[in-house]
Design a protein around this motif. Structure first.
Motif, PDB file in Angstrom:
ATOM      1  N   SER A 276       6.206   2.682   5.176  1.00 26.99           N
ATOM      2  CA  SER A 276       4.891   3.022   5.584  1.00 26.99           C
ATOM      3  C   SER A 276       3.856   2.050   5.564  1.00 26.99           C
ATOM      4  O   SER A 276       3.756   0.972   4.846  1.00 26.99           O
ATOM      5  CB  SER A 276       4.457   4.209   4.637  1.00 26.99           C
ATOM      6  N   PRO A 277       2.624   2.390   6.395  1.00 25.30           N
ATOM      7  CA  PRO A 277       1.784   1.263   6.615  1.00 25.30           C
ATOM      8  C   PRO A 277       0.763   1.048   5.076  1.00 25.30           C
ATOM      9  O   PRO A 277       0.525  -0.150   4.788  1.00 25.30           O
ATOM     10  CB  PRO A 277       0.944   1.677   7.620  1.00 25.30           C
ATOM     11  N   ILE A 278       0.687   2.097   4.428  1.00 23.46           N
ATOM     12  CA  ILE A 278       0.030   2.217   3.207  1.00 23.46           C
ATOM     13  C   ILE A 278       1.023   1.326   2.067  1.00 23.46           C
ATOM     14  O   ILE A 278       0.191   0.341   1.468  1.00 23.46           O
ATOM     15  CB  ILE A 278      -0.256   3.570   2.785  1.00 23.46           C
ATOM     16  N   SER A 279       2.216   1.413   2.302  1.00 22.09           N
ATOM     17  CA  SER A 279       2.961   0.558   1.101  1.00 22.09           C
ATOM     18  C   SER A 279       2.907  -1.124   1.683  1.00 22.09           C
ATOM     19  O   SER A 279       2.876  -1.804   0.555  1.00 22.09           O
ATOM     20  CB  SER A 279       4.294   1.060   1.344  1.00 22.09           C
ATOM     21  N   VAL A 280       2.919  -1.260   2.941  1.00 17.07           N
ATOM     22  CA  VAL A 280       3.091  -2.544   3.338  1.00 17.07           C
ATOM     23  C   VAL A 280       1.548  -3.146   3.130  1.00 17.07           C
ATOM     24  O   VAL A 280       1.419  -4.309   2.544  1.00 17.07           O
ATOM     25  CB  VAL A 280       3.192  -2.538   4.971  1.00 17.07           C
ATOM     26  N   ALA A 281       0.645  -2.488   3.343  1.00 16.74           N
ATOM     27  CA  ALA A 281      -0.660  -2.990   2.911  1.00 16.74           C
ATOM     28  C   ALA A 281      -1.103  -3.266   1.680  1.00 16.74           C
ATOM     29  O   ALA A 281      -1.625  -4.334   0.968  1.00 16.74           O
ATOM     30  CB  ALA A 281      -1.905  -1.946   3.674  1.00 16.74           C
ATOM     31  N   GLY A 282      -0.595  -2.357   0.776  1.00 16.60           N
ATOM     32  CA  GLY A 282      -0.467  -2.625  -0.646  1.00 16.60           C
ATOM     33  C   GLY A 282       0.105  -3.728  -1.350  1.00 16.60           C
ATOM     34  O   GLY A 282      -0.366  -4.609  -1.990  1.00 16.60           O
ATOM     35  N   GLY A 283       1.581  -3.907  -0.771  1.00 20.03           N
ATOM     36  CA  GLY A 283       2.271  -4.905  -1.399  1.00 20.03           C
ATOM     37  C   GLY A 283       1.501  -6.166  -0.758  1.00 20.03           C
ATOM     38  O   GLY A 283       1.902  -7.359  -1.381  1.00 20.03           O
ATOM     39  N   ALA A 284       1.172  -6.326   0.616  1.00 22.37           N
ATOM     40  CA  ALA A 284       0.757  -7.342   1.140  1.00 22.37           C
ATOM     41  C   ALA A 284      -0.626  -7.932   0.287  1.00 22.37           C
ATOM     42  O   ALA A 284      -0.881  -9.038   0.176  1.00 22.37           O
ATOM     43  CB  ALA A 284       0.370  -7.377   2.716  1.00 22.37           C
ATOM     44  N   ILE A 285      -1.423  -7.018  -0.011  1.00 22.72           N
ATOM     45  CA  ILE A 285      -2.566  -7.249  -0.845  1.00 22.72           C
ATOM     46  C   ILE A 285      -2.267  -7.796  -2.121  1.00 22.72           C
ATOM     47  O   ILE A 285      -2.798  -9.049  -2.605  1.00 22.72           O
ATOM     48  CB  ILE A 285      -3.498  -6.381  -0.677  1.00 22.72           C
ATOM     49  N   TYR A 286      -1.206  -7.465  -2.784  1.00 26.32           N
ATOM     50  CA  TYR A 286      -1.001  -8.100  -4.247  1.00 26.32           C
ATOM     51  C   TYR A 286      -0.291  -9.427  -3.970  1.00 26.32           C
ATOM     52  O   TYR A 286      -0.476 -10.240  -4.698  1.00 26.32           O
ATOM     53  CB  TYR A 286       0.216  -6.856  -4.659  1.00 26.32           C
ATOM     54  N   PHE A 287       0.549  -9.448  -2.944  1.00 21.93           N
ATOM     55  CA  PHE A 287       1.193 -10.883  -2.468  1.00 21.93           C
ATOM     56  C   PHE A 287       0.095 -11.930  -2.232  1.00 21.93           C
ATOM     57  O   PHE A 287       0.063 -12.868  -2.760  1.00 21.93           O
ATOM     58  CB  PHE A 287       2.008 -10.607  -1.590  1.00 21.93           C
TER      59      PHE A 287
END
Length: 348
Positions: A276-287
Motif C-alpha cells: 500500500s502507498p502508506i506502507s511504502v511511504a512509512g518504510g521509505a521515510i524510515y530508510f
C-alpha cells in the motif's frame, strides 16, 4: 541708439474684443425668504427634505439618499456592517437559499395553517433540500479535516454534477460526499488515503471504493497506465504522501526529495510492489532518515502514517536488501548519505 528703438511692424495687430459678461448657467436654489445669493442649504436624509439652514424653510422633498446604507445585522455585540446579503454562490444557481417559517400562533384565527400551506407550495423541492444539506456536510467535514475552501468548492462541484446526472442513485449520502472529498483532495494535489477519509466520515472502505470507482469512470479521472499511479489502487501514490508526513515528523527539507527518488527507483526495480502507498511511504521515510543521519523511530512514523511498526519494518527490509541500488553514488560522494548509518538489526 539703434537698439533703443523698437522694430517696426509691417502688419498691425487686430484688436480682440474681450467679452466682459456672460450668462450664468449655474442653477442655484435660493431661499425665497432669505434671498441670500449664497444660501446655506441642508439635506436632511432622515426626512428626505431640503431645508434652509438660516431660516428653516423647507425648499424641497423626496431627496434620494446616495450614501452607503451600511447596517448591522449582529445579534448582540460586535460590528457586522453589510450593505447586501451574502455573496452569490454559483453552485447554488437556481436553488432557493432562503427559508420562511410560519408561526403556529395566530390567535385562533386559522390564518397560520393557510399561510403554511402556501409556503409549502412555494418552498424548495426535496432535491434542492438534499443539495443544501450535502453542501453543509461537505463544509463541515472539510473544516474538521482542516482542508482549505478550495477543496470544499471542488467537492461541492463534483457532488452537484453527480446529483444532476444521477450517477450514484441509491448510494448513501455520506458515501457520495466522502468520494467527492477524496477526489477533490487528489485534484488539489493534497491527497488523502481511503483510511483517513473513512475515519473522518465513518463510511466503510468498501462502499467508499464503489462510489469512487463510479465517479472515476464518469468524470474520466482514471490515472491511466503511468507507473506512478499503477502501484496505488486508490489513485494516491506514496510520493504524494511524503510532504505531509515529513511535515508532521518535523524533518529537514532535504529528506522529502531524496525519499521520493528512492521510492521511484525502488518501483523501477520492482521492490515492494503490491504494498500500500502508506506502507511504502512509512518504510521509505524510515530508510531515508537513517540514511541521511536524521533518524526517526518507527513508533513516531507509525503514529503519523497510521500503519503498524511491523509493516514499516517489512518495507524497510526490502529496501535494505537492495540499498546499493537505491542510493545514488553522488549522495555518498557529497557526504549526504552513508550506508553505514542504516540499522542492521531492523533488517533481520
Amino acid at each position: 541708439m539703434a537698439y533703443s528703438q523698437p522694430f517696426e511692424r509691417k502688419h498691425p495687430v487686430e484688436k480682440v474684443q474681450v467679452q466682459t459678461f456672460g450668462p450664468d448657467l449655474a442653477v442655484r436654489l435660493i431661499c425665497p425668504d432669505c434671498r441670500d445669493p449664497n444660501p446655506n442649504i441642508v439635506e436632511e436624509f432622515s426626512s428626505g427634505d431640503l431645508v434652509c439652514g438660516t431660516c428653516g424653510l423647507v425648499l424641497g422633498d423626496r431627496v434620494v439618499d446616495t450614501r452607503s446604507e451600511w447596517r448591522t445585522f449582529a445579534n448582540d455585540e460586535g460590528d457586522d456592517p453589510s450593505r447586501v446579503g451574502a455573496a452569490i454562490d454559483p453552485l447554488m444557481e437556481g436553488v432557493e437559499q432562503l427559508d420562511t417559517t410560519i408561526s403556529f400562533k395566530d390567535g385562533g384565527s386559522g390564518l397560520a395553517r393557510e399561510l403554511q400551506r402556501a409556503a409549502s407550495r412555494g418552498s424548495a423541492s426535496r432535491s434542492e433540500r438534499n443539495l443544501l444539506q450535502a453542501f453543509r456536510d461537505i463544509s463541515s467535514w472539510c473544516d474538521q479535516f482542516s482542508l482549505p475552501k478550495t477543496i470544499s468548492d471542488i467537492a461541492k462541484q463534483l457532488y452537484k454534477r453527480s446529483d444532476e446526472e444521477k450517477l450514484l442513485r441509491g448510494k448513501p449520502l455520506e458515501a457520495v460526499i466522502a468520494a467527492c472529498i477524496f477526489i477533490a483532495c487528489r485534484k488539489a494535489h493534497v491527497p488523502r488515503t481511503f483510511r483517513e477519509i473513512c475515519n473522518l466520515t465513518h463510511v466503510s472502505k468498501k462502499v467508499l471504493g464503489q462510489c469512487y470507482k463510479q465517479l472515476e469512470q464518469a468524470f474520466n479521472l482514471a490515472p491511466g497506465t503511468s507507473d506512478r499511479h499503477a502501484s496505488a489502487a486508490s489513485g494516491t501514490g506514496p510520493e504524494d504522501l511524503l510532504v505531509r508526513y515529513c511535515n508532521h515528523l518535523d524533518l529537514p527539507p532535504n529528506v522529502q526529495p531524496i525519499c521520493s527518488d528512492i521510492i521511484v527507483k525502488a518501483r523501477d526495480l520492482g521492490i515492494a510492489l503490491g504494498r500500500s502507498p502508506i506502507s511504502v511511504a512509512g518504510g521509505a521515510i524510515y530508510f531515508t532518515c537513517h540514511l541521511l543521519g536524521k533518524p526517526k523511530s518507527m513508533k513516531d512514523i507509525s503514529a503519523v502514517a497510521g500503519v503498524s511498526e511491523a509493516t514499516i519494518k517489512l518495507v524497510y527490509r526490502l529496501y535494505y536488501a537492495d540499498k546499493e541500488k537505491l542510493v545514488k553514488e553522488e549522495w555518498v560522494k557529497e557526504g549526504k548519505a552513508k550506508l553505514e548509518r542504516l540499522p542492521v538489526e531492523s533488517s533481520k
